[in-house]
Scaffold this motif. Structure first.
Motif, PDB file in Angstrom:
ATOM      1  N   GLN A 179       0.924  -1.223   0.003  1.00 49.95           N
ATOM      2  CA  GLN A 179       0.021   0.113   0.004  1.00 49.95           C
ATOM      3  C   GLN A 179       1.002   1.326   0.085  1.00 49.95           C
ATOM      4  OE1 GLN A 179      -3.525  -0.270   0.132  1.00 49.95           O
ATOM      5  NE2 GLN A 179      -2.960  -2.229  -0.557  1.00 49.95           N
ATOM      6  N   ILE A 180       0.783   2.048  -1.100  1.00 51.85           N
ATOM      7  CA  ILE A 180       1.725   3.063  -1.090  1.00 51.85           C
ATOM      8  C   ILE A 180       0.980   4.335  -0.989  1.00 51.85           C
ATOM      9  CG2 ILE A 180       3.377   4.472  -2.882  1.00 51.85           C
ATOM     10  CD1 ILE A 180       3.041   1.858  -4.467  1.00 51.85           C
ATOM     11  N   GLU A 181       1.316   5.074   0.266  1.00 53.75           N
ATOM     12  CA  GLU A 181       0.818   6.369   0.578  1.00 53.75           C
ATOM     13  C   GLU A 181       1.674   7.373   0.091  1.00 53.75           C
ATOM     14  OE1 GLU A 181      -2.185   7.081   2.299  1.00 53.75           O
ATOM     15  OE2 GLU A 181      -2.955   5.048   2.147  1.00 53.75           O
ATOM     16  N   TYR A 182       1.686   7.979  -0.934  1.00 52.45           N
ATOM     17  CA  TYR A 182       2.322   8.950  -1.620  1.00 52.45           C
ATOM     18  C   TYR A 182       2.873  10.267  -0.510  1.00 52.45           C
ATOM     19  CZ  TYR A 182       2.033   6.215  -5.938  1.00 52.45           C
ATOM     20  OH  TYR A 182       1.822   5.280  -6.839  1.00 52.45           O
ATOM     21  N   PRO A 183       1.728  10.717  -0.072  1.00 50.60           N
ATOM     22  CA  PRO A 183       2.058  11.731   1.027  1.00 50.60           C
ATOM     23  C   PRO A 183       3.048  11.280   1.927  1.00 50.60           C
ATOM     24  CG  PRO A 183      -0.466  11.803   0.701  1.00 50.60           C
ATOM     25  CD  PRO A 183       0.281  10.538   0.226  1.00 50.60           C
ATOM     26  N   GLU A 184       2.876   9.882   2.453  1.00 54.95           N
ATOM     27  CA  GLU A 184       3.939   9.178   3.315  1.00 54.95           C
ATOM     28  C   GLU A 184       5.139   9.277   2.949  1.00 54.95           C
ATOM     29  OE1 GLU A 184       4.639   8.388   7.299  1.00 54.95           O
ATOM     30  OE2 GLU A 184       2.768   9.350   6.623  1.00 54.95           O
ATOM     31  N   VAL A 185       5.307   8.722   1.437  1.00 52.55           N
ATOM     32  CA  VAL A 185       6.491   8.656   0.854  1.00 52.55           C
ATOM     33  C   VAL A 185       7.185   9.830   0.925  1.00 52.55           C
ATOM     34  CG1 VAL A 185       7.975   8.023  -1.228  1.00 52.55           C
ATOM     35  CG2 VAL A 185       5.725   6.674  -0.286  1.00 52.55           C
TER      36      VAL A 185
END
Lengths: 404, 228
Positions: free
Chosen positions: A363-369
């Motif tokens: 699960q890729i959370e772009y803001p988290e990345v």
């Protein structure tokens, strides 16, 4: 201009050392981002597996039923409740169930378990029971059909078409009632508890055997899992003195705890790697500074202000950090793409009571990345403050002395 | 003529107790504007340390250093940087060029710090490259230049910002005699043409002949001060 020119040229002066530092920063970012996506994916998979199985995304019972299940405690006013569920926009489906503890016996053995009465079509809209069949067929028209878990079939030494006798206690008078079924299907959830104790029959047949007028529980599936978590959702208003509405977080608090802890585990991994990166950058920069003591001495002797030396080294740290983070993002992209599309196979390994029966999709959370990448860049830049401060405080005459 | 340099009882000691070394001991020295002065003495006599005190590169243990009428001993680190940038040019024994910068960039370094416009910088660098005979080599990094060429770049760097004082610490020590003499010829010509004050240290007796004034140091003290 002069600061950035000197910073850039010095970075690429010792390509091997710069490359190793970039490798450390980039691989740390890969590890942090992957850990975050993997943890989110694992929890998401666990939640999906749990809510797709018998539990559903939410359940409705008579208040107190979950604490003390009793065949007499059916949901009152079911038709009223059903009509409200039918008109709720956020609901994909619901499945009323009768539930009872029962004794299962075959010609060879006997064991205890739980018997569920379900409407096959409604159940299929809520859980993945039909998909878990490994032999035979799902419940169809025949009243004597039963589908049982693979471990239960093994324990009772029975297969498709064999007789399966259920003994249960009727509501009201508590008298024992026996019903004969024929095994029409065998399912496997790869969860020992589910596979060895559960059997499913038609709702009406079981209701008749138990002599009850309503279901004991209703499993609910929403249009999305997030809706189940939304306390403002209108379905929550179903909760009353008559009906108790419980979303999956309350039905499976252990999974909810894992979900809440997942952020902490990523944070711990991040902090460990940040500290590792920070010390490595400090070490590398000090090595570089000691090699360049004489140059800093020259620069200071020529009239360069200490703050410019400080700025130059801070710029070196910031540039190395930016390059390392960029390299890390490039390196992690194919890994994330593979993990988010194909998934990581954890076939049938049980995690916190949930059998990982399907691949973990990252699960890729772009803001988290972005947050993790910026944090790492900030850590690298911050780590260069100490060596930069050291270099800016050099006394020109001492810094220019030849090293012994 | 006014004093460009004045030291008042300047001492610089290193270590303490049994390991105490008096590199410079109670030195009083006045150097006037436009002088071409050599500080001579054997190795360890304190020549480089005295130049470092004069150049505000180190702080004296005691005493005062006055440069162009200002007490540099009382200046802050930031004030010293600005003072060195605007008033002093340095030529070191080991050339001491910035290795990641080309000859041109090394020469224009101080002017960049001074905020001189690009147009002016280019003009001045072109001019000085011609004077020191390094036209066509301005794009080379120090590692691509010979020792003599590097020292010419160092002299050009010291002079291009037009400081009032140029300090050269054993400028010919790493050069062959022919290149060394050529460099001294060049320094003396520049001294005469631009009226810059040159102070250089050396222990080579032949090179001393170029100086108009010779200050001899032994064990950190001035033992001889000769005007030629």
């Amino acid at each position: 201009m002069l600061v950035s020119k000197l910073a850039l040229r010095n970075i690429f002066r010792n390509p091997r050392r710069t490359l190793l530092t970039l490798l450390l920063i980039s691989s740390s970012l890969v590890a942090i981002v992957f850990t975050d996506a993997f943890t989110r994916g694992t929890v998401q998979t666990m939640v999906e597996l749990s809510t797709d199985s018998l539990m559903g995304q939410a359940q409705i019972h008579k208040p107190g039923y979950r604490q003390a299940p009793d065949v007499n405690e059916t949901i009152h006013g079911f038709s009223d409740l059903a009509s409200r569920l039918d008109t709720a926009n956020s609901i994909d489906g619901y499945s009323p169930r009768t539930v009872s503890g029962a004794m299962f016996s075959s010609a060879y053995d006997v064991t205890g378990g739980s018997l569920y009465g379900i409407n096959p079509d409604q159940e299929a809209a809520v859980t993945d029971l039909e998909d878990k069949l490994i032999e035979g067929s799902y419940l169809t028209e025949g009243d004597d059909q039963v589908i049982i878990g693979s471990e239960l079939a093994k324990r009772l030494d029975i297969g498709l078409g064999d007789r399966f006798v259920v003994t249960l206690s009727r509501a009201g008078d508590g008298e024992l009632s026996q019903v004969l079924f024929r095994v029409s299907g065998i399912f496997r959830y790869s969860d020992r508890n589910l596979d060895s104790t559960l059997a499913f029959v038609h709702y009406d047949v079981m209701a008749k055997a138990l002599q009850v007028n309503g279901p004991h529980q209703i499993a609910v599936r929403f249009k999305s899992l997030e809706i189940a978590d939304d306390p403002l959702n209108s379905v929550w208003k179903i909760s009353s003195e008559q009906w108790e509405f419980l979303p999956w977080r309350q039905l499976a608090p252990e999974i909810n705890s894992i979900l809440e802890m997942s952020g902490i585990s990523t944070m711990i991994v991040s902090i460990i790697l940040y500290i590792l990166v920070a010390f490595s950058v400090i070490n590398t920069m000090f090595m570089s500074i000691f090699e360049r003591h004489r140059e800093f001495g020259i620069q200071l002797a020529l009239g360069t202000h200490a703050r410019m030396i400080f700025g130059q080294l801070l710029a070196e740290g910031a540039i190395i950090g930016a390059l390392g983070v960029a390299a890390g993002l490039i390196l992690v992209t194919p890994l994330l793409y593979y993990g988010a599309t194909v998934g990581i196979e954890y076939s049938d390994i049980e995690v916190s009571g949930v059998a990982m029966a399907k691949p973990i999709i990252l699960q890729i959370e772009y803001p988290e990345v972005a947050k993790l990448a910026i944090s790492l860049w900030f850590v690298v830049t911050l780590a260069s403050v100490y060596p930069a401060k050291h270099a800016s405080k050099l006394v020109p005459a001492i810094a220019m002395r030849p090293a012994i | 003529m006014s004093n460009v340099i004045e030291t008042k009882s300047v001492s610089r000691h290193f270590g303490k107790d049994e390991t105490l070394v008096k590199a410079i001991d109670q030195v009083d020295l006045q150097i006037e504007e436009g002088e071409f002065t050599a500080i001579i003495g054997p190795s360890g006599s304190g020549k480089s340390t005295l130049l470092q005190m004069i150049g505000a590169l180190d702080t004296p243990t005691s005493g005062e250093v006055w440069l162009a009428g200002k007490d540099v001993s009382a200046m802050s680190s930031s004030e010293l940087s600005s003072f060195r940038r605007d008033n002093i040019g340095f030529v070191f024994q080991a050339y001491n060029l910035v290795p990641v910068l080309s000859a041109r960039e090394n020469i224009e370094y101080v002017m960049l710090l001074q905020g001189i416009s690009e147009e002016e910088r280019i003009r001045r660098v072109d001019e000085i490259l011609q004077e020191v005979g390094l036209e066509g080599r301005e794009g080379r990094r120090p590692s691509e230049l010979s020792g003599g060429q590097q020292q010419r770049v160092a002299v050009a760097r010291a002079m291009v910002s037009k400081p009032s004082l140029i300090l050269a610490d054993e400028p010919t020590a790493n050069l062959d005699s022919k290149t060394g003499y050529a460099l001294l010829d060049m320094m003396r010509n520049l001294n005469e043409q631009h009226t810059m004050t040159f102070v250089f240290s050396t222990h080579d007796t032949k090179i001393m002949e170029y100086a108009r004034r010779i200050v001899k140091l032994v064990d950190g003290k001035i033992v001889e001060d000769t005007l030629k």
